[in-house]
Design a protein around this motif. Structure first.
Motif, PDB file in Angstrom:
ATOM      1  N   THR A 139      -4.527   6.250   0.085  1.00  0.00           N
ATOM      2  CA  THR A 139      -5.908   6.339   0.560  1.00  0.00           C
ATOM      3  C   THR A 139      -6.888   5.777  -0.471  1.00  0.00           C
ATOM      4  OG1 THR A 139      -6.018   8.596  -0.293  1.00  0.00           O
ATOM      5  CG2 THR A 139      -5.473   8.341   2.029  1.00  0.00           C
ATOM      6  N   ASP A 140      -6.384   5.554  -1.658  1.00  0.00           N
ATOM      7  CA  ASP A 140      -7.245   5.016  -2.706  1.00  0.00           C
ATOM      8  C   ASP A 140      -7.754   3.630  -2.325  1.00  0.00           C
ATOM      9  OD1 ASP A 140      -7.350   3.423  -5.568  1.00  0.00           O
ATOM     10  OD2 ASP A 140      -7.976   5.492  -5.732  1.00  0.00           O
ATOM     11  N   LYS A 141      -9.000   3.367  -2.616  1.00  0.00           N
ATOM     12  CA  LYS A 141      -9.600   2.094  -2.209  1.00  0.00           C
ATOM     13  C   LYS A 141      -8.899   0.888  -2.816  1.00  0.00           C
ATOM     14  CE  LYS A 141     -14.244   3.615  -1.004  1.00  0.00           C
ATOM     15  NZ  LYS A 141     -15.675   3.500  -1.299  1.00  0.00           N
ATOM     16  N   LEU A 142      -8.367   1.055  -4.020  1.00  0.00           N
ATOM     17  CA  LEU A 142      -7.706  -0.083  -4.680  1.00  0.00           C
ATOM     18  C   LEU A 142      -6.485  -0.567  -3.905  1.00  0.00           C
ATOM     19  CD1 LEU A 142      -7.821   0.892  -8.441  1.00  0.00           C
ATOM     20  CD2 LEU A 142      -9.007  -0.996  -7.353  1.00  0.00           C
ATOM     21  N   SER A 143      -5.844   0.342  -3.185  1.00  0.00           N
ATOM     22  CA  SER A 143      -4.629  -0.047  -2.454  1.00  0.00           C
ATOM     23  C   SER A 143      -4.945  -1.009  -1.308  1.00  0.00           C
ATOM     24  CB  SER A 143      -3.908   1.195  -1.915  1.00  0.00           C
ATOM     25  OG  SER A 143      -4.678   1.813  -0.910  1.00  0.00           O
ATOM     26  N   ARG A 180     -14.892 -12.427  -2.667  1.00  0.00           N
ATOM     27  CA  ARG A 180     -15.875 -11.405  -3.054  1.00  0.00           C
ATOM     28  C   ARG A 180     -16.382 -10.646  -1.825  1.00  0.00           C
ATOM     29  NH1 ARG A 180     -19.177 -11.217  -7.824  1.00  0.00           N
ATOM     30  NH2 ARG A 180     -18.579 -12.714  -9.414  1.00  0.00           N
ATOM     31  N   SER A 181     -16.743 -11.414  -0.785  1.00  0.00           N
ATOM     32  CA  SER A 181     -17.261 -10.803   0.449  1.00  0.00           C
ATOM     33  C   SER A 181     -16.218  -9.882   1.076  1.00  0.00           C
ATOM     34  CB  SER A 181     -17.657 -11.882   1.463  1.00  0.00           C
ATOM     35  OG  SER A 181     -18.655 -12.710   0.921  1.00  0.00           O
ATOM     36  N   LYS A 182     -14.960 -10.362   1.068  1.00  0.00           N
ATOM     37  CA  LYS A 182     -13.876  -9.587   1.675  1.00  0.00           C
ATOM     38  C   LYS A 182     -13.625  -8.295   0.882  1.00  0.00           C
ATOM     39  CE  LYS A 182     -10.717 -12.095   3.733  1.00  0.00           C
ATOM     40  NZ  LYS A 182      -9.517 -12.931   3.972  1.00  0.00           N
ATOM     41  N   ILE A 183     -13.700  -8.410  -0.456  1.00  0.00           N
ATOM     42  CA  ILE A 183     -13.493  -7.233  -1.317  1.00  0.00           C
ATOM     43  C   ILE A 183     -14.590  -6.202  -1.050  1.00  0.00           C
ATOM     44  CG2 ILE A 183     -13.465  -6.405  -3.717  1.00  0.00           C
ATOM     45  CD1 ILE A 183     -12.283  -9.237  -4.457  1.00  0.00           C
ATOM     46  N   ILE A 184     -15.845  -6.667  -0.998  1.00  0.00           N
ATOM     47  CA  ILE A 184     -16.987  -5.776  -0.743  1.00  0.00           C
ATOM     48  C   ILE A 184     -16.816  -5.076   0.605  1.00  0.00           C
ATOM     49  CG2 ILE A 184     -19.479  -5.811  -0.170  1.00  0.00           C
ATOM     50  CD1 ILE A 184     -19.724  -7.961  -2.451  1.00  0.00           C
ATOM     51  N   GLU A 185     -16.372  -5.848   1.595  1.00  0.00           N
ATOM     52  CA  GLU A 185     -16.163  -5.309   2.943  1.00  0.00           C
ATOM     53  C   GLU A 185     -15.046  -4.259   2.949  1.00  0.00           C
ATOM     54  OE1 GLU A 185     -14.497  -7.096   7.081  1.00  0.00           O
ATOM     55  OE2 GLU A 185     -15.809  -8.443   5.947  1.00  0.00           O
ATOM     56  N   LYS A 186     -13.918  -4.584   2.286  1.00  0.00           N
ATOM     57  CA  LYS A 186     -12.784  -3.658   2.237  1.00  0.00           C
ATOM     58  C   LYS A 186     -13.139  -2.347   1.543  1.00  0.00           C
ATOM     59  CE  LYS A 186      -8.714  -6.726   2.287  1.00  0.00           C
ATOM     60  NZ  LYS A 186      -7.531  -7.122   1.515  1.00  0.00           N
ATOM     61  N   LEU A 187     -13.973  -2.457   0.511  1.00  0.00           N
ATOM     62  CA  LEU A 187     -14.323  -1.276  -0.274  1.00  0.00           C
ATOM     63  C   LEU A 187     -15.516  -0.516   0.301  1.00  0.00           C
ATOM     64  CD1 LEU A 187     -13.924  -2.807  -3.859  1.00  0.00           C
ATOM     65  CD2 LEU A 187     -12.265  -1.456  -2.600  1.00  0.00           C
ATOM     66  N   GLY A 188     -16.138  -1.104   1.326  1.00  0.00           N
ATOM     67  CA  GLY A 188     -17.284  -0.453   1.959  1.00  0.00           C
ATOM     68  C   GLY A 188     -18.479  -0.332   1.037  1.00  0.00           C
ATOM     69  N   ILE A 198     -20.556  -3.106 -10.590  1.00  0.00           N
ATOM     70  CA  ILE A 198     -20.761  -1.693 -10.961  1.00  0.00           C
ATOM     71  C   ILE A 198     -19.573  -0.852 -10.501  1.00  0.00           C
ATOM     72  CG2 ILE A 198     -22.209   0.351 -10.547  1.00  0.00           C
ATOM     73  CD1 ILE A 198     -24.588  -1.787 -10.284  1.00  0.00           C
ATOM     74  N   TRP A 199     -19.157  -1.064  -9.237  1.00  0.00           N
ATOM     75  CA  TRP A 199     -18.024  -0.305  -8.710  1.00  0.00           C
ATOM     76  C   TRP A 199     -16.756  -0.593  -9.522  1.00  0.00           C
ATOM     77  CZ3 TRP A 199     -13.199  -1.480  -6.974  1.00  0.00           C
ATOM     78  CH2 TRP A 199     -12.490  -0.434  -6.356  1.00  0.00           C
ATOM     79  N   ALA A 200     -16.524  -1.866  -9.817  1.00  0.00           N
ATOM     80  CA  ALA A 200     -15.320  -2.275 -10.544  1.00  0.00           C
ATOM     81  C   ALA A 200     -15.281  -1.651 -11.932  1.00  0.00           C
ATOM     82  CB  ALA A 200     -15.255  -3.786 -10.638  1.00  0.00           C
TER      83      ALA A 200
END
Length: 206
Positions: A139-143, A180-188, A198-200
């Motif tokens: 469930t961790d966002k990194l996964s 970048r856009s896809k990462i932002i989207e995946k991480l909400g 900042i999140w990273a």
């Protein structure tokens, strides 16, 4: 038995080359990134390709996937420091013949080459103890991030610009922006300028 070796660390590349040569194998090519490795595999069709997982351009997993998709006869061995279960599963999915952790390579590489040259698969005997199970962290966002996306996040932590990341990973700037856009989207994450950085910085463990 013709062998290609690819690793982006010159010292590791040299060491692996010395060991493989001492076992009596012919090394046709060495290189330091995945794009060169794939080009050389296509060009010289080595029997075995020993690849590091974490390389610029294409990583070892990417190269294994492309070798499988192109139905090339080259058998891939991954030599890596990564112990995540997800990477090991991906390696299996892409038909990798050998999977060895670098810390045990000195004692296992020759055995692995003997087995793989016979057409058998070889998994490090240390894997059971060393592989980090990340099932409980599903469930961790990194996964949610792919290996390539994680590499981009690592570079974002170093405050690299999209242009610099593109140069380091042999990608176009547009592709990096897309990632970048896809990462932002995946991480909400909110679509604010430094939200991803900042999140990273707060959450990512390389």
């Amino acid at each position: 038995m013709k062998i290609l070796i690819a690793d982006d660390h010159p010292f590791t590349l040299l060491g692996t080359k010395s060991f493989v040569a001492s076992y009596g194998y012919t090394i046709t090519d060495t290189c330091s990134n995945g794009i060169s490795a794939l080009n050389l595999i296509n060009l010289h069709m080595p029997d075995i390709a020993i690849l590091d997982i974490n390389m610029p351009g294409l990583d070892g997993i990417d190269v294994a996937k492309k070798v499988q998709e192109s139905k090339l006869k080259t058998r891939v061995i991954l030599l890596t420091m990564h112990k995540e279960m997800t990477l090991f599963k991906k390696a299996n999915e892409y038909g990798v013949y050998g999977y060895i952790l670098k810390e045990h390579a000195q004692s296992e590489l020759e055995k692995c080459l003997i087995e793989v040259s016979k057409g058998n698969k070889y998994r490090s005997t240390f894997l059971e103890d060393d592989l980090i199970s990340d099932v409980e962290n599903a469930t961790d966002k990194l996964s949610k991030l792919t290996f390539s996306e994680r590499k981009i996040v690592e570079l974002i932590i170093q405050q690299k610009t999209s242009k610099q990341i593109a140069e380091l990973l042999f990608l176009s700037e547009k592709t990096v922006e897309g990632h970048r856009s896809k990462i932002i989207e995946k991480l909400g994450l909110p679509k604010e300028k430094n939200a991803l950085l900042i999140w990273a910085m707060q959450n990512f463990k390389s």
